[in-house]
Design an enzyme around this catalytic site. Structure first.
Site, PDB file in Angstrom:
ATOM      1  CG  HIS A 157      -2.009  -1.009   1.187  1.00 19.23           C
ATOM      2  ND1 HIS A 157      -2.895  -1.141   0.135  1.00 19.23           N
ATOM      3  CD2 HIS A 157      -2.357  -1.974   2.090  1.00 19.23           C
ATOM      4  CE1 HIS A 157      -3.730  -2.135   0.390  1.00 19.23           C
ATOM      5  NE2 HIS A 157      -3.423  -2.660   1.559  1.00 19.23           N
ATOM      6  CG  ASP A 209      -2.960  -8.199   0.613  1.00 18.46           C
ATOM      7  OD1 ASP A 209      -2.176  -8.483   1.530  1.00 18.46           O
ATOM      8  OD2 ASP A 209      -3.972  -7.494   0.776  1.00 18.46           O
ATOM      9  CG  HIS A 219      -7.251  -4.901   1.540  1.00 18.15           C
ATOM     10  ND1 HIS A 219      -6.851  -5.504   2.717  1.00 18.15           N
ATOM     11  CD2 HIS A 219      -8.560  -4.592   1.699  1.00 18.15           C
ATOM     12  CE1 HIS A 219      -7.870  -5.535   3.563  1.00 18.15           C
ATOM     13  NE2 HIS A 219      -8.919  -4.998   2.969  1.00 18.15           N
TER      14      HIS A 219
END
Length: 334
Positions: A154, A190, A192
């Site tokens: 992220h 993943d 997300h």
């Protein structure tokens, strides 16, 4: 498979995060790493590659911010972990602001990623574990695993969020290119979307990014990961997002994986980096897929069937009691 880890990756231990409008215990805890370590064979300590590989991805002002943020927070008279509360969504200007709250908002995009006393040390050694696992693959190992904690996908070049501070997959990709691997593919599995990884390489054609993740129409990080995001400029067509609905089982996930592997094979990379997140697991407390522990070897074998030298980096996974089993199952399948 050789596995790399440094105990200094336990230093980051924030107490609370702001989630769904209230303070809650931070989900990204040292116990995650310990659960994985308990399920792995003995790990190897990483070599210290210094900051140069990190600075190929993350600009110096951002790195310096991460180093000093918590001490600046304490110097301002604050207690606990540094958490941002103001974000320059509109008219984001390159202002030089000294107050720590302003600088936190400048580099963050959420309130669930506190900076604690040991955050920089932990993120730094997570990157070193990744680079050392990459060394093993570049030197001839078929695959290697970096136990990254905190995760990385992220984190953009100059922002943190989603529990991530340094983008380990991107750092490894840049290091591989510097070492002569001219075409690199990153497969992110993943729960997300790996928005930071996508952002870093969105305009480039030498890194292919494929991500299988929860539909951002319903799940974090919301603003990235939609299927029409295909890259731009030289990177047009080198970005593949395969969002899936909540409740997806191995059948739907496997079909998306086949599409991703077909695209990666067509790209013909010299190296594969797999961002592996274990919170596709049915029992994960912050996720909504229905993948089971016995499914992970199946997914891993499909990825391994590409026959590419592969670096596996750890991303998310928050069902701590099952996390070690899920990671071990994936690595054994690979």
């Amino acid at each position: 498979m050789r596995c790399f880890w440094d105990p200094r990756q336990l230093a980051h231990a924030p107490a609370l995060e702001i989630h769904n409008g209230r303070f809650e215990p931070c989900a990204e805890t040292p116990s995650r790493a310990q659960a994985i370590l308990d399920a792995l064979p003995p790990t190897e300590p990483p070599r210290d590659h210094g900051e140069e590989p990190i600075l190929r991805v993350h600009p110096g002002d951002y790195v310096q911010f991460l180093k000093s943020a918590h001490s600046d927070w304490v110097a301002a008279g604050r207690e606990g972990d540094a958490i941002p509360y103001a974000f320059p969504v509109a008219r984001r200007r390159p202002l030089r602001l000294d107050r720590i709250d302003a600088r936190l908002g400048r580099y963050a995009y959420d309130t669930c990623t506190p900076i604690a006393d040991g955050t920089w040390q932990t993120a730094y050694w997570s990157a070193q574990s990744t680079l050392s696992a990459l060394d093993a693959v570049l030197e001839g190992d078929r695959s290697a695993f970096a136990l990254c904690r905190p995760p990385g996908h992220h984190a953009g070049a100059d922002y943190f969020g989603g529990y991530c501070f340094l983008n380990t997959a991107a750092i490894a990709a840049e290091a591989a290119i510097a070492a002569g691997r001219r075409r690199v593919a990153i497969l992110d599995i993943d729960y997300h979307h790996g928005n930071g990884t996508q952002d870093i390489f969105y305009g480039r054609g030498d890194v292919f990014f494929a991500s299988i993740h929860a539909d951002p129409a319903s799940d974090y990080p919301f603003y990235w990961g939609h299927s029409d995001e295909r890259g731009e400029g030289e990177g047009e067509g080198a970005n593949l997002n395969l969002p899936l609905p909540q409740g997806t089982t191995i059948s739907g996930f496997g079909a998306a994986l086949d599409r991703a592997l077909e695209a990666i094979a067509a790209y013909a990379p010299n190296l594969l980096i797999c961002s592996y997140g274990a919170h596709t697991f049915a029992g994960d407390p912050i996720s909504y897929f229905e993948v089971q522990t016995d499914d992970y070897p199946i997914l891993a074998r499909r990825i391994a069937s590409l026959g590419l030298p592969t670096l596996i980096v750890m991303e998310g996974g928050y069902a701590v009691d099952a996390l070690g089993r899920n990671v071990a199952a994936f690595l054994e399948g690979f």
